[in-house]
Write a protein that holds these residues in place. Structure first.
Motif, mmCIF file in Angstrom:
data_model
loop_
_atom_site.group_PDB
_atom_site.id
_atom_site.type_symbol
_atom_site.label_atom_id
_atom_site.label_comp_id
_atom_site.label_asym_id
_atom_site.label_seq_id
_atom_site.Cartn_x
_atom_site.Cartn_y
_atom_site.Cartn_z
ATOM 1 N N GLN A 160 0.829 -1.203 0.000
ATOM 2 C CA GLN A 160 0.000 0.000 0.000
ATOM 3 C C GLN A 160 0.865 1.255 0.000
ATOM 4 O OE1 GLN A 160 -3.329 0.393 -0.202
ATOM 5 N NE2 GLN A 160 -3.594 -1.814 -0.472
ATOM 6 N N THR A 161 1.932 1.229 0.804
ATOM 7 C CA THR A 161 2.836 2.387 0.847
ATOM 8 C C THR A 161 3.504 2.597 -0.506
ATOM 9 O OG1 THR A 161 3.248 1.967 3.191
ATOM 10 C CG2 THR A 161 4.811 3.386 2.046
ATOM 11 N N ARG A 162 3.928 1.503 -1.125
ATOM 12 C CA ARG A 162 4.589 1.598 -2.437
ATOM 13 C C ARG A 162 3.640 2.171 -3.483
ATOM 14 N NH1 ARG A 162 5.332 -1.849 -6.881
ATOM 15 N NH2 ARG A 162 7.401 -1.672 -7.863
ATOM 16 N N GLU A 163 2.403 1.646 -3.490
ATOM 17 C CA GLU A 163 1.435 2.159 -4.460
ATOM 18 C C GLU A 163 1.110 3.627 -4.184
ATOM 19 O OE1 GLU A 163 -1.970 -0.335 -4.425
ATOM 20 O OE2 GLU A 163 -0.896 -2.127 -5.129
ATOM 21 N N MET A 164 0.988 3.948 -2.887
ATOM 22 C CA MET A 164 0.693 5.340 -2.544
ATOM 23 C C MET A 164 1.844 6.254 -2.967
ATOM 24 S SD MET A 164 -0.214 6.917 1.216
ATOM 25 C CE MET A 164 1.442 6.567 1.806
ATOM 26 N N TYR A 165 3.085 5.802 -2.756
ATOM 27 C CA TYR A 165 4.237 6.613 -3.140
ATOM 28 C C TYR A 165 4.311 6.762 -4.656
ATOM 29 C CZ TYR A 165 9.003 8.368 -3.291
ATOM 30 O OH TYR A 165 10.114 9.143 -3.520
ATOM 31 N N TYR A 166 4.029 5.663 -5.361
ATOM 32 C CA TYR A 166 4.014 5.749 -6.824
ATOM 33 C C TYR A 166 2.938 6.729 -7.290
ATOM 34 C CZ TYR A 166 7.378 2.091 -8.028
ATOM 35 O OH TYR A 166 8.527 1.379 -8.223
ATOM 36 N N ASP A 167 1.782 6.686 -6.605
ATOM 37 C CA ASP A 167 0.710 7.626 -6.969
ATOM 38 C C ASP A 167 1.141 9.071 -6.721
ATOM 39 O OD1 ASP A 167 -0.902 5.524 -7.697
ATOM 40 O OD2 ASP A 167 -1.981 5.437 -5.781
ATOM 41 N N VAL A 168 1.857 9.285 -5.594
ATOM 42 C CA VAL A 168 2.330 10.642 -5.287
ATOM 43 C C VAL A 168 3.328 11.105 -6.343
ATOM 44 C CG1 VAL A 168 3.656 12.018 -3.633
ATOM 45 C CG2 VAL A 168 1.882 10.460 -2.824
ATOM 46 N N VAL A 169 4.266 10.205 -6.708
ATOM 47 C CA VAL A 169 5.258 10.565 -7.731
ATOM 48 C C VAL A 169 4.577 10.821 -9.067
ATOM 49 C CG1 VAL A 169 7.236 9.717 -9.040
ATOM 50 C CG2 VAL A 169 7.121 9.354 -6.570
ATOM 51 N N GLU A 170 3.618 9.953 -9.406
ATOM 52 C CA GLU A 170 2.894 10.149 -10.666
ATOM 53 C C GLU A 170 2.135 11.474 -10.659
ATOM 54 O OE1 GLU A 170 -0.507 7.881 -13.402
ATOM 55 O OE2 GLU A 170 0.225 6.971 -11.539
ATOM 56 N N SER A 171 1.556 11.795 -9.490
ATOM 57 C CA SER A 171 0.845 13.073 -9.387
ATOM 58 C C SER A 171 1.814 14.243 -9.556
ATOM 59 C CB SER A 171 0.145 13.154 -8.032
ATOM 60 O OG SER A 171 -0.486 14.406 -7.867
ATOM 61 N N GLY A 172 3.046 14.102 -8.983
ATOM 62 C CA GLY A 172 4.047 15.160 -9.153
ATOM 63 C C GLY A 172 4.463 15.310 -10.599
ATOM 64 N N LEU A 173 4.654 14.179 -11.297
ATOM 65 C CA LEU A 173 4.989 14.235 -12.721
ATOM 66 C C LEU A 173 3.860 14.892 -13.512
ATOM 67 C CD1 LEU A 173 6.535 10.663 -13.206
ATOM 68 C CD2 LEU A 173 7.777 12.828 -13.037
ATOM 69 N N GLN A 174 2.642 14.546 -13.144
ATOM 70 C CA GLN A 174 1.481 15.115 -13.842
ATOM 71 C C GLN A 174 1.393 16.621 -13.615
ATOM 72 O OE1 GLN A 174 -2.206 13.481 -12.494
ATOM 73 N NE2 GLN A 174 -3.363 14.232 -14.251
ATOM 74 N N GLN A 175 1.634 17.073 -12.388
ATOM 75 C CA GLN A 175 1.585 18.510 -12.104
ATOM 76 C C GLN A 175 2.675 19.261 -12.877
ATOM 77 O OE1 GLN A 175 1.811 18.933 -7.872
ATOM 78 N NE2 GLN A 175 -0.219 18.013 -7.509
#
Length: 433
Positions: free
Chosen positions: A51-66
Motif C-alpha cells: 500500500q505504501t509503495r502504491e501510494m508513493y508511486y501515486d504521489v510521484v505520478e501526481s508530481g509528474l502530472q503537475q
C-alpha cells in the motif's frame, strides 16, 4: 522496617517460564501462537508495504502530472514549443523537483532534455509512453529502462495540442533508484517495527501461556500425587471456567478414591484375618493355573517356606498330585461346570477337595480350591464301622445259641425236667452276656 523483596515475583515468573518451556504443551502452544503471529505480522507488513509503495508511486505520478500541466500552461503554439521553448522555466521545475523533462515534436525528434544533449539523442517516436500518448490523446505512464541514461525510469507523457495547429509531447521522468532507495528505507523501518512488534507479542503470549498453564501444571502434579497413592492433597483452584470444573472433579475423585481405598483396605484386612484363621485350606487360581491367593492353612498343607513364594506360581509346580491336577483341568475345560469335589490323600492326611468357579466380567474366570481336612472324620467313620461290626458279632453269638436251644425245646419233647431246666439256665446266661 525491612526492604521488600522485589526480586521474588520475577523469580516466580522465571520458574513459571522454565516449567512452561519444559512442558510439551507449553512448547506446542507457544510455537503455534508464534507461527500464527509471525504469519499475521508479516502478512500485514507485506500489505502495508504494498500500500505504501502504491501510494508513493501515486504521489510521484501526481508530481509528474503537475509538472506536465505546469509546462503545458506555458506552451500554446507550435512556435513556443519548437522555436523558443521556456527553457528557464523548465530548468526551474527540474531544479525544484529533480524530474527529467523532455520535449518531443510530433515527428519524435527531441527538442529539449534536461539531462542529455538533444542533438545526440535518438528519435523517441517508438517510445511506449509517447506512442500511447499520441494514440490516446491522454496522459500515458510507463516504467522501463532508459537507453539514454542507462537507468530504470518512470515516465509520464502528455500530448499537447497547439492553437495554431499540430501537436507535441511533454514528458517528465524520475529515476526509479531514487524511489527504490526511499522505499527501501521505509521497508527497513517497517521490518524493524514488525520485528519489535513480534517480539512484544511473543513476550505477551508467553506470559499469557504461563498464566493459563499454571493451573494445568498444578493439576498435573496433583494427578502424580494421586498416582503415587497420596489422596490427602487437594487443589485450591477457584477459576470459573473449565479448568476450575476439572479441578473440582479431580478433588471429588480424590475423595471417592480415598474412601474406596479405605473400604478396600478394611475388607482386605478382614479377608486376610479370615484366611489366617480358617481351618480349611483355600487357594485361588486363575485360568492359567497361577496362584493368586493362598490361605495360611493351605500354605501349611503345601509346606512352603513362605506364602509369597507361591503367589503367581503355577499350581502344577507346587502340587504333584495327579488326581488333583486332573480334577482342575477337567473343571477348567467345562465352562458350565460350577463345582466339583473329590477325596484325596496328601501327606498322610485325607482331604475333601472342592473346586468352584468364580466368574469374572473382564478377565478370565478364577477358581476357588478348598482343601477340607476330613482325616478325623474318616477315622471316626472307621471306628463306627468297627464298633458296629463288633457289636453285631457279639450280639450274633448269644442269639444264635439261644435260638438253637429254643428250637431244640420246641422240636423235641424233652421230658427230663433237669435237662429243660439246664437249657433255660443256658438261655438266661446268654441273655446276660
Amino acid at each position: 522496617m525491612g526492604i521488600p523483596n522485589t526480586s521474588r515475583p520475577y523469580e516466580e515468573w522465571a520458574i513459571l517460564f522454565r516449567k512452561m518451556w519444559r512442558s510439551t504443551m507449553g512448547k506446542k502452544l507457544f510455537l503455534t501462537f508464534l507461527i500464527i503471529l509471525s504469519l499475521l505480522v508479516f502478512t500485514m507488513g507485506f500489505f502495508a508495504y504494498q500500500q505504501t509503495r502504491e501510494m508513493y508511486y501515486d504521489v510521484v505520478e501526481s508530481g509528474l502530472q503537475q509538472s506536465v500541466e505546469a509546462l503545458e500552461s506555458h506552451i500554446d503554439t507550435r512556435a513556443s514549443f519548437e522555436e523558443s521553448p521556456p527553457v528557464s522555466y523548465i530548468q526551474t521545475i527540474e531544479e525544484a523537483t529533480g524530474y527529467r523533462i523532455t520535449l518531443v515534436d510530433q515527428e519524435g525528434v527531441v527538442l529539449v532534455d534536461t539531462q542529455e544533449d538533444p542533438a545526440v539523442m535518438d528519435n523517441h517516436q517508438n517510445r511506449s509512453e509517447i506512442q500511447k500518448a499520441l494514440s490516446s490523446g491522454q496522459e500515458s505512464m510507463a516504467i522501463r529502462f532508459s537507453d539514454t541514461v542507462g537507468l530504470d525510469m518512470m515516465y509520464l507523457a502528455k500530448k499537447v495540442e497547439f492553437s495554431d495547429g499540430g501537436h507535441g509531447i511533454i514528458r517528465t521522468a524520475i529515476e526509479l533508484h531514487l524511489m527504490n532507495h526511499i522505499l527501501s528505507n521505509h521497508l527497513m523501518s517497517l521490518i524493524v517495527f514488525l520485528l519489535i512488534s513480534l517480539m512484544v507479542a511473543a513476550l505477551i503470549t508467553r506470559i499469557l501461556l504461563g498464566i493459563i498453564l499454571k493451573p494445568v501444571h498444578k493439576i498435573n502434579r496433583f494427578a502424580e500425587e494421586i498416582a503415587q497413592g497420596n489422596y490427602n492433597d487437594r487443589m485450591l483452584i477457584h477459576q470459573k471456567d473449565e479448568i476450575g470444573d476439572l479441578a473440582k472433579s479431580l478433588n471429588d475423585m480424590a475423595d471417592r478414591l480415598k474412601n474406596n481405598f479405605k473400604t478396600l483396605n478394611r475388607k482386605n484386612i478382614e479377608l486376610e484375618t479370615i484366611l489366617k484363621n480358617v481351618m480349611d485350606g483355600i487357594i485361588v487360581i486363575d485360568s492359567q493355573f497361577r496362584i493368586k491367593m493362598i490361605s495360611q492353612s493351605a500354605f501349611d498343607l503345601l509346606q512352603a517356606d513362605g506364602i509369597d513364594d507361591y503367589k503367581n506360581k503355577n499350581i502344577v509346580e507346587v502340587m504333584r498330585n495327579h488326581r488333583v491336577l486332573d480334577l482342575l483341568k477337567s473343571h477348567f475345560e467345562e465352562d458350565g461346570l460350577q463345582e466339583q469335589s473329590m477325596e484325596v490323600k496328601i501327606h498322610e492326611k485325607i482331604f475333601r477337595l472342592t473346586v468352584r468357579r468364580i466368574p469374572q466380567q473382564r478377565k478370565g474366570d478364577r477358581f476357588l480350591v478348598i482343601f477340607q481336612d476330613i482325616t478325623k472324620i474318616k477315622a471316626l467313620e472307621n471306628m463306627r464301622r468297627d464298633f458296629v461290626a463288633n457289636v453285631s458279632h457279639e450280639l450274633k453269638t448269644p442269639i444264635t445259641s439261644i435260638k438253637g436251644y429254643i428250637e431244640t425245646l420246641q422240636e423235641n419233647a424233652i421230658e427230663d425236667r433237669e435237662t429243660v431246666k439246664r437249657f433255660y439256665q443256658i438261655i438266661h446266661m446268654e441273655t446276660e452276656r
